[in-house]
Design a protein around this motif. Structure first.
Motif, short mmCIF file in Angstrom:
data_model
loop_
_atom_site.label_atom_id
_atom_site.label_comp_id
_atom_site.label_asym_id
_atom_site.label_seq_id
_atom_site.Cartn_x
_atom_site.Cartn_y
_atom_site.Cartn_z
N ALA A 1 -42.26 -10.65 13.91
CA ALA A 1 -41.47 -10.55 15.10
C ALA A 1 -40.95 -9.22 15.41
O ALA A 1 -40.30 -8.48 14.61
N VAL A 2 -40.96 -8.59 16.55
CA VAL A 2 -40.59 -7.45 16.95
C VAL A 2 -39.51 -7.52 18.16
O VAL A 2 -40.20 -8.24 19.11
N VAL A 3 -38.15 -7.21 18.12
CA VAL A 3 -37.37 -7.49 19.28
C VAL A 3 -36.82 -6.18 19.31
O VAL A 3 -36.17 -5.25 18.60
N GLN A 4 -36.80 -5.62 20.73
CA GLN A 4 -36.40 -4.43 21.14
C GLN A 4 -35.51 -4.50 22.37
O GLN A 4 -35.48 -5.44 23.14
N TYR A 5 -34.33 -3.69 22.22
CA TYR A 5 -33.24 -4.00 23.32
C TYR A 5 -32.44 -2.55 23.40
O TYR A 5 -32.46 -1.85 22.55
N PHE A 6 -31.49 -2.57 24.38
CA PHE A 6 -30.87 -1.62 24.52
C PHE A 6 -29.40 -2.12 24.76
O PHE A 6 -29.19 -2.91 25.40
N THR A 7 -28.40 -1.18 24.01
CA THR A 7 -26.99 -1.67 24.18
C THR A 7 -26.30 -1.02 25.23
O THR A 7 -26.67 0.01 25.53
N THR A 8 -25.05 -1.18 25.55
CA THR A 8 -24.30 -0.25 26.42
C THR A 8 -23.75 1.10 25.38
O THR A 8 -24.06 0.71 24.12
N ASN A 9 -23.49 2.13 26.05
CA ASN A 9 -22.65 3.00 24.93
C ASN A 9 -21.59 2.55 24.16
O ASN A 9 -21.48 2.98 23.12
N ASP A 10 -20.88 1.81 24.91
CA ASP A 10 -19.65 1.36 24.15
C ASP A 10 -20.03 0.16 23.07
O ASP A 10 -19.16 0.18 22.15
N GLY A 11 -21.11 -0.47 23.18
CA GLY A 11 -21.35 -1.45 22.27
C GLY A 11 -22.20 -0.99 21.15
O GLY A 11 -22.54 -1.95 20.34
N ALA A 12 -22.74 0.18 21.27
CA ALA A 12 -24.03 0.48 20.17
C ALA A 12 -23.12 0.78 18.73
O ALA A 12 -23.81 0.33 17.65
N GLN A 13 -22.12 1.24 18.56
CA GLN A 13 -21.40 1.37 17.42
C GLN A 13 -21.09 -0.08 16.68
O GLN A 13 -21.52 -0.11 15.41
N ARG A 14 -20.69 -0.89 17.55
CA ARG A 14 -20.24 -2.36 17.14
C ARG A 14 -21.54 -2.92 16.64
O ARG A 14 -21.91 -3.77 15.83
#
Length: 103
Positions: free
Chosen positions: A5-18
């Motif tokens: 499986a391959v899962v691709q997504y984008f986080t918010t800038n604020d959520g990326a580090q977490r």
């Protein structure tokens, strides 16, 4: 290993580090438990907010079924996302395992 499986997504800038911290927790727990029959890689795109998870497994059991860190990763995932995940399933036809990434 015959399923992938391959899962691709984008986080918010604020959520990326977490998100990255939670991914690290999952990887540490998997390394400690070694569920077997699993090849799991997580990539971070150059933009710092795009993630791609690539998982190949034997298909006989859920490799994340007993992983508390994986459940924690998913608990508030929607709050960290800027876009919905795109999930693709495939049959693994081959792989090469070279160097491990530097941490």
């Amino acid at each position: 290993m015959n399923r992938a499986a391959v899962v691709q997504y984008f986080t918010t800038n604020d959520g990326a580090q977490r998100n990255r911290e939670l991914v690290d927790d999952v990887l540490r727990e998997l390394a400690a438990r070694d569920p077997g029959g699993l090849d799991y890689q997580v990539l971070l795109f150059d933009d710092g907010v795009g993630f791609m998870h690539v998982v190949a497994f034997d298909g006989t059991t859920d490799p994340f079924g007993d992983c508390a860190a994986y459940r924690e990763f998913h608990r508030a995932l929607a709050e960290r996302l800027a876009t919905p995940p795109v999930v693709r399933y495939a049959a693994l036809i081959g792989s090469y395992h070279g160097r491990q990434p530097a941490r």
